[in-house]
Design an enzyme around this catalytic site. Structure first.
Site, PDB file in Angstrom:
ATOM      1  N   HIS A 125       0.793  -1.583   0.197  1.00 37.81           N
ATOM      2  CA  HIS A 125      -0.037  -0.125   0.107  1.00 37.81           C
ATOM      3  C   HIS A 125       0.987   1.070   0.563  1.00 37.81           C
ATOM      4  O   HIS A 125       0.472   2.441   0.307  1.00 37.81           O
ATOM      5  CB  HIS A 125      -1.216   0.321   1.045  1.00 37.81           C
ATOM      6  CG  HIS A 125      -1.673  -1.321   1.454  1.00 37.81           C
ATOM      7  ND1 HIS A 125      -2.519  -1.543   0.989  1.00 37.81           N
ATOM      8  CD2 HIS A 125      -1.079  -1.937   2.404  1.00 37.81           C
ATOM      9  CE1 HIS A 125      -3.416  -2.955   0.701  1.00 37.81           C
ATOM     10  NE2 HIS A 125      -2.710  -3.516   2.018  1.00 37.81           N
ATOM     11  N   LYS A 143      15.260  21.303 -12.431  1.00 35.73           N
ATOM     12  CA  LYS A 143      14.497  20.325 -12.223  1.00 35.73           C
ATOM     13  C   LYS A 143      15.112  19.044 -13.260  1.00 35.73           C
ATOM     14  O   LYS A 143      15.823  19.228 -13.825  1.00 35.73           O
ATOM     15  CB  LYS A 143      13.030  20.296 -13.489  1.00 35.73           C
ATOM     16  CG  LYS A 143      12.655  21.795 -12.558  1.00 35.73           C
ATOM     17  CD  LYS A 143      11.573  20.514 -11.372  1.00 35.73           C
ATOM     18  CE  LYS A 143      10.879  19.125 -11.566  1.00 35.73           C
ATOM     19  NZ  LYS A 143       8.956  19.189 -11.761  1.00 35.73           N
ATOM     20  N   GLU A 157       8.694   7.825 -17.025  1.00 30.84           N
ATOM     21  CA  GLU A 157       7.462   8.608 -17.158  1.00 30.84           C
ATOM     22  C   GLU A 157       7.058   7.573 -18.657  1.00 30.84           C
ATOM     23  O   GLU A 157       5.684   7.272 -18.834  1.00 30.84           O
ATOM     24  CB  GLU A 157       7.361   9.961 -16.914  1.00 30.84           C
ATOM     25  CG  GLU A 157       7.216  10.222 -15.892  1.00 30.84           C
ATOM     26  CD  GLU A 157       7.356  12.119 -15.682  1.00 30.84           C
ATOM     27  OE1 GLU A 157       6.774  12.683 -15.532  1.00 30.84           O
ATOM     28  OE2 GLU A 157       9.029  12.322 -16.322  1.00 30.84           O
TER      29      GLU A 157
END
Ligand code: ARG
Length: 455
Positions: free
Chosen positions: A155, A282, A289
């Protein structure tokens, strides 16, 4: 040059020509198509339908067409309709009317079924090799991180300490099943449909056994109607691809989350990251992705084909022409994505100290309960007792191990002596000696099995 003009009086509309044409994508089957035709010319000669001289002309001509495709000299025309027409048209230009004998007893229906199986076989081999590359990258990292420990999650909540190698290899085995699935698909698809004709079989005494052998098939179809209408193997391959995509997506998700500043468990190499046009700080995990995102088209291709197949009447229907672009896209996507994922993993920096630092005492709550079990407490009760200890530590904002001895003693007299030994993640890991467990011996067995798979 049309392969079917005879019974028509009127012209095909230009729009219909465009709509009907598959040459824009099925040209990619040229190798398989020509391989099938070279073998078929042989079969025609063996059956006495053409002379050996005609066979030689056909085969030499086909060899030249293959060469033209190979070196980019082949000029496609829209009027070529599909790869079968294109090859035959060019063959006719090269060797004249004898080219017209090649199609004796053959239909484009058994021809495309054969081509596609040959293509799928080749594609499976290449995808398997790429899967193997990812497996090797995972295995190499696992070998290097057998001692280091990290939290295992359920989880996405901290659960129990595990060796880093164990987590890495948890992504190895799904890929192994993918490889088995591909092999399974290959075994099932390797049945020759050539000789099924349009759907009713071949009337010219073609030796399908020998065709099958020459073309590397394991057996010959037993039902010509099924042979031309069957695209199960495409569906299976697309499913295998969709599941590979799903596995890569889950692996990517782990790495994306772990590479965030909040986790800091892994650092992606610059080679597989990109920056932001606005925010100078960044470093984005775009490679992963995209790997995660590509699973969308892989699943889409499967759903697309299933939708085409559902409700088709028996044998060949032109709807089946829609099987190809999805298949090509799935194979291309996999052959593009898998090497990137292998590269990401191969160059991944694993920050073992960050992982270690995340091993708080709560990950050892199960070990406390196990200890109570060893003292004779029924597990269900032990579970409840430790739950209370966890809550007590939480309310007092202290680590589990720092609970006052009287609290521990109140839980169970025998627990006090063992208390501090419990809070050692290495001990916890070593206790789980089951097959597939985390102990050194279990991990060694797992690593040995993985080594056996990926070489
Ligand atoms: N281009 C067709 C396909 O991809 C080849 C088979 C065509 N057969 C036919 N009878 N029109 O499925």
């Amino acid at each position: 040059m049309k392969l079917w003009g005879g019974r028509f009086e009127g012209q095909t509309s230009e729009l219909m020509e465009q709509f009907n044409a598959s040459i824009g994508f099925d040209w990619r089957l040229y190798e398989a198509d020509i391989e099938g035709s070279v073998a078929y010319a042989e079969a025609l000669a063996d059956a006495g339908l053409i002379t050996t001289d005609e066979r030689d002309q056909l085969q030499r001509g086909l060899g030249q067409v293959l060469e033209e495709f190979g070196n980019g000299q082949f000029e496609l025309r829209l009027s070529d309709e599909d790869i079968h027409t294109a090859v035959e048209r060019r063959l006719h230009e090269l060797i004249g009317p004898v080219a017209g004998k090649l199609h004796t007893g053959r239909s484009r229906n058994d021809q495309i079924a054969t081509d596609l199986r040959i293509y799928a076989r080749m594609a499976i081999k290449r995808v398997d090799e790429s899967l193997c590359e990812v497996q090797r990258a995972l295995l190499t990292q696992a070998e290097a991180h057998q001692q280091a420990l990290m939290p295992g999650y359920t989880h996405l909540q901290r659960a129990q300490p595990v060796p880093v190698a164990h987590w890495l290899l948890s992504h190895f085995w799904p890929l192994q099943r993918d490889r088995q699935r591909l092999q399974d698909c290959r075994d099932r698809l390797n049945v020759l449909p050539l000789g099924a004709g349009a759907m009713g079989g071949n009337a010219f005494g073609i030796d399908q056994e020998s065709l099958s052998q020459v073309l590397g098939f394991d057996s010959v179809t037993l039902n010509s109607m099924d042979a031309v209408g069957d695209r199960d193997f495409v569906a299976e391959l697309l499913f295998a691809g969709a599941l590979i995509g799903t596995h890569l997506s889950r692996l990517a998700e782990d790495l994306i989350v772990y590479s965030s500043a909040e986790f800091g468990f892994v650092t992606l190499a610059d080679a597989y990251s990109t920056g932001s046009s606005l925010m100078p700080q960044k470093k984005n995990p775009d490679s992963l992705e995209l790997a995660r995102g590509k699973s969308g088209r892989l699943i889409g291709n499967l759903v697309g084909l299933m939708t085409v197949l559902k409700g088709l009447p028996s044998t060949y229907n032109k709807d089946l022409q829609e099987d190809k672009e999805g298949l090509f896209d799935t194979i291309d996507t996999l052959l593009l994505t898998l090497p990137v994922v292998a590269g990401v993993i191969g160059t991944l920096q694993i920050n073992t100290e960050r992982m270690r630092a995340a091993l708080d005492d709560s990950l050892l709550a199960t070990d406390v309960a196990n200890e109570l079990v060893r003292l004779g407490v029924p597990f269900r009760e032990a579970h409840g007792m430790v739950g209370q200890l966890v809550r007590a530590a939480e309310t007092q904002r202290i680590a589990l191990r720092d609970l006052p001895p009287e609290t521990v003693r109140a839980t169970h007299e025998g627990l006090v002596d063992r208390w501090l030994h419990i809070f050692d993640p290495a001990r916890s890991v070593e206790q789980r000696q089951s097959s597939g467990g985390t102990a050194a011996q279990s991990l060694a067995t797992q690593l040995a099995a993985a080594r056996g798979c990926s070489n």
